[in-house]
Design a protein around this motif. Structure first.
Motif, PDB file in Angstrom:
ATOM      1  N   LEU A  25     -14.215 -15.423  -4.680  1.00  0.00           N
ATOM      2  CA  LEU A  25     -15.245 -14.895  -3.390  1.00  0.00           C
ATOM      3  C   LEU A  25     -14.456 -14.151  -2.449  1.00  0.00           C
ATOM      4  O   LEU A  25     -15.253 -13.066  -2.028  1.00  0.00           O
ATOM      5  N   GLN A  26     -13.238 -14.215  -2.329  1.00  0.00           N
ATOM      6  CA  GLN A  26     -12.610 -13.152  -1.556  1.00  0.00           C
ATOM      7  C   GLN A  26     -12.609 -11.776  -1.902  1.00  0.00           C
ATOM      8  O   GLN A  26     -12.584 -10.738  -1.411  1.00  0.00           O
ATOM      9  N   THR A  31     -16.584  -2.964  -1.011  1.00  0.00           N
ATOM     10  CA  THR A  31     -17.058  -2.268  -2.121  1.00  0.00           C
ATOM     11  C   THR A  31     -15.957  -2.004  -3.258  1.00  0.00           C
ATOM     12  O   THR A  31     -16.390  -2.265  -4.209  1.00  0.00           O
ATOM     13  N   SER A  32     -14.789  -1.763  -2.881  1.00  0.00           N
ATOM     14  CA  SER A  32     -13.746  -1.559  -3.926  1.00  0.00           C
ATOM     15  C   SER A  32     -13.343  -2.712  -4.836  1.00  0.00           C
ATOM     16  O   SER A  32     -13.401  -2.662  -6.087  1.00  0.00           O
ATOM     17  N   PRO A  33     -13.301  -3.904  -4.246  1.00  0.00           N
ATOM     18  CA  PRO A  33     -12.952  -5.284  -4.881  1.00  0.00           C
ATOM     19  C   PRO A  33     -14.073  -5.548  -5.915  1.00  0.00           C
ATOM     20  O   PRO A  33     -13.910  -5.866  -7.069  1.00  0.00           O
ATOM     21  N   GLU A  37     -14.269  -5.849  -9.873  1.00  0.00           N
ATOM     22  CA  GLU A  37     -14.558  -7.007 -10.592  1.00  0.00           C
ATOM     23  C   GLU A  37     -15.667  -6.644 -11.561  1.00  0.00           C
ATOM     24  O   GLU A  37     -15.812  -7.265 -12.740  1.00  0.00           O
ATOM     25  N   ILE A  38     -16.567  -5.768 -11.264  1.00  0.00           N
ATOM     26  CA  ILE A  38     -17.473  -5.467 -12.025  1.00  0.00           C
ATOM     27  C   ILE A  38     -17.141  -4.790 -13.270  1.00  0.00           C
ATOM     28  O   ILE A  38     -17.245  -5.098 -14.607  1.00  0.00           O
TER      29      ILE A  38
END
Length: 106
Positions: A25-26, A31-33, A37-38
Motif C-alpha cells: 500500500l505504501q 505515480t513513479s512507485p 508496480e504495474i
C-alpha cells in the motif's frame, strides 16, 4: 534467516503478511512507485492485478510456502556481502558466514 527453513509460527506469519500488505500500500503513494508496480506485475504475470487480488494472494500465503521458499533461497547457498566502515573487524570471514547457511540434519 536459516530458521525459516524450519518453519514459522502463525504469529510470525500473520505479522509478515501485515507488513507485506502495508509495504504494498505504501508503494502506491505516487505515480513513479505505481508505474514500477504495474511494470513488475506485467513482467511477472503478464497483466496488471487489481489491489483486491494482490491482497488476496498475500492472504493465501501459508507457513508451508514460507518454508518452501526459504529452503530454496537460504538453505546451503553461497553467501555474498559488502561492508564499509570502521568496525569491519567484527564481521566474520566468508567461511564462517557460509557455515551459517546449513545444518547437518540426521
Amino acid at each position: 534467516m536459516l530458521a525459516l527453513t524450519q518453519g514459522v509460527s502463525d504469529e510470525d506469519l500473520a505479522r509478515g503478511k501485515a507488513q507485506l500488505k502495508y509495504n504494498l500500500l505504501q508503494q502506491m503513494d505516487g505515480t513513479s512507485p505505481t508505474a514500477e508496480e504495474i511494470g513488475r506485475q506485467l513482467l511477472t504475470f503478464g497483466r496488471r492485478m487489481n489491489l483486491a487480488e494482490t491482497l488476496a494472494r498475500v492472504d493465501d500465503i501459508t507457513a508451508a510456502d514460507v518454508k518452501r521458499v526459504a529452503d530454496k533461497v537460504c538453505w546451503d547457498q553461497e553467501v555474498s556481502f559488502a561492508a564499509i566502515g570502521s568496525n569491519l573487524k567484527y564481521i566474520g570471514d566468508i567461511n564462517s558466514l557460509r557455515r551459517g547457511t546449513y545444518w547437518n540434519r540426521v
